[in-house]
Write an enzyme that holds these catalytic residues in place. Structure first.
Site, short mmCIF file in Angstrom:
data_model
loop_
_atom_site.label_atom_id
_atom_site.label_comp_id
_atom_site.label_asym_id
_atom_site.label_seq_id
_atom_site.Cartn_x
_atom_site.Cartn_y
_atom_site.Cartn_z
CB VAL A 160 -0.97 0.01 1.21
CG1 VAL A 160 -2.09 -0.99 1.00
CG2 VAL A 160 -0.26 -0.27 2.51
N GLY B 271 -0.50 4.33 -0.55
CA GLY B 271 -1.32 5.45 -0.14
C GLY B 271 -2.09 6.05 -1.29
N GLY B 272 -1.88 5.52 -2.51
CA GLY B 272 -2.61 5.97 -3.68
C GLY B 272 -3.89 5.17 -3.86
CB ILE B 273 -6.87 5.83 -6.00
CG1 ILE B 273 -8.32 5.35 -5.99
CG2 ILE B 273 -6.27 5.81 -7.40
CD1 ILE B 273 -9.25 6.27 -6.76
CG ASP B 274 -4.09 2.65 -9.18
OD1 ASP B 274 -5.28 2.79 -9.49
OD2 ASP B 274 -3.16 3.17 -9.81
CB CYS C 125 11.56 0.26 -7.89
SG CYS C 125 10.71 0.36 -6.30
CB CYS D 293 9.16 8.02 -6.05
SG CYS D 293 10.41 6.79 -5.60
#
Length: 362
Positions: A9, A11-14, A109, A206
């Site tokens: 997770v 923290g984004g919607i996906d 990543c 990021c």
């Protein structure tokens, strides 16, 4: 299947919807949230290891993570991966860029962190599988071998970014969004009052806060080297402030007057020269791809496949000649724009990922 499933997770919607869908199926779910050190306000001290946020946790410094935990009703393990991220992702980007390549750190990543280290962490906390919010599809073949496919939502398909993940990892991977479009994911979030605590969409890189050049220049030990800008025949037509400011196909920043715009054709690292030319010179038909990660063993050395040379590129038809287990030569039917060393090339048979590797030269 082990009833306990970890969900990565961000923290984004996906990832929020992915976790919601997995939990709705009745699985015992927990979240994994990793801290790279490039966040504006890292939620864990370096070398602390990990800690767990439970629904209703009162710690103020974990507000974003607590929101995920509260909305889903699951614990979230926050993991410090600063050291691993520096070694495998940001330092890799720095070294590759310094050597004249244009790397894709998201691919590194995924291969090293999300489907390497995170699967290990999922197992450490008792989960048999790791779910993510990627738009891709993984299946097991009739022979028990993992297979990777592109997503239903072709506009959001992320199989390109997963092409260098070792195929064995997909035996433990779950993609809840594989049959959904982005709009459908947004609707699920709206219908179930799921609000991502970090509203900004995930960025391709990021850890880049402004530009590639700024990242390179602030790296310890880096020193810019001005040099010549030359035409393909070696004629000097200007000067540059450092090759780290350029990549193949770039137009901005060359600042040399001509009858038509100049584009970067090559980075001559050995002589510290920027080679530029006109757009028509950027089109190439052939490339060598190495460090291949194969998902399917090909029965012949010559194949007709479609090939992507960057994420936003529409896969193009090509003849692929297998040189050895690590490399292949790709000859496109039509010349392709800006084939860039260091970027990933991904081979498809319709929607199935056959393999992926790094462009070495065109």
């Amino acid at each position: 299947m082990n009833n306990k499933i970890a969900v990565a997770v961000s923290g984004g919607i996906d990832s929020l919807v992915a976790a919601f869908l997995i939990k709705r199926q009745g699985f015992d779910v927990f979240g994994l949230h990793f801290v790279t050190g490039f966040e504006d306000n890292p939620s864990i001290e370096e070398a602390q290891g990990h800690y767990t946020v439970f629904p209703g946790d009162a710690r103020q410094e974990t507000a974003g993570i607590r929101s995920i935990s509260d909305q889903l009703g699951i614990p979230v393990h926050v993991i410090d991966i600063r050291k691993e991220f520096r070694v495998w992702v940001s330092d890799y980007f720095y070294r590759a860029y310094l050597s004249g390549l244009t790397p894709n750190p998201c691919i590194a990543c995924n291969a090293k962190i999300k489907f390497g280290l995170m699967i290990e962490k999922a197992s450490f906390f008792g989960a048999g599988h790791l779910a993510t919010g990627h738009y891709a599809r993984a299946e097991m073949s009739g022979y028990g071998l993992p297979m990777l496919f592109s997503s239903t939502d072709t506009a959001k398909d992320q199989s390109y970014f997963l092409s260098l993940v070792r195929k064995e990892a997909f035996a433990k991977a779950i993609f809840p969004l594989s049959g959904l479009t982005k709009n459908e994911v947004r609707q699920i979030a709206s219908d179930n009052v799921l609000v991502p605590p970090f509203l900004k969409e995930s960025q391709d890189i990021c850890f880049i806060k402004s530009s590639y050049g700024d990242f390179m220049e602030t790296h310890p030990g880096f020193s810019a080297r001005p040099g010549e800008i030359v035409s393909p025949d070696g004629k000097k037509i200007g000067t540059h402030n450092g090759l780290h400011l350029f990549t193949i196909g770039q137009r901005r920043g060359i600042n040399c007057p001509a009858k038509e715009p100049y584009y970067v054709l090559d980075l001559d690292i050995e002589n510290n020269r920027l080679v530029v030319g006109f757009k028509k010179e950027l089109y190439k038909k052939k490339m060598l791809v190495d460090s291949m990660n194969w998902f399917r063993e090909l029965k012949t050395t010559d194949q007709r496949l479609s090939v992507k040379i960057r994420y936003a590129h529409k896969a193009a038809e090509a003849d692929v000649r297998i040189i050895d287990k690590d490399s292949c030569e790709v000859v496109f039917d039509e010349p392709q724009l800006s084939i860039t060393p260091g970027q990933a090339a991904v081979l498809y048979d319709r929607d199935e990922v056959i393999g992926g590797g790094f462009i070495r030269r065109s």
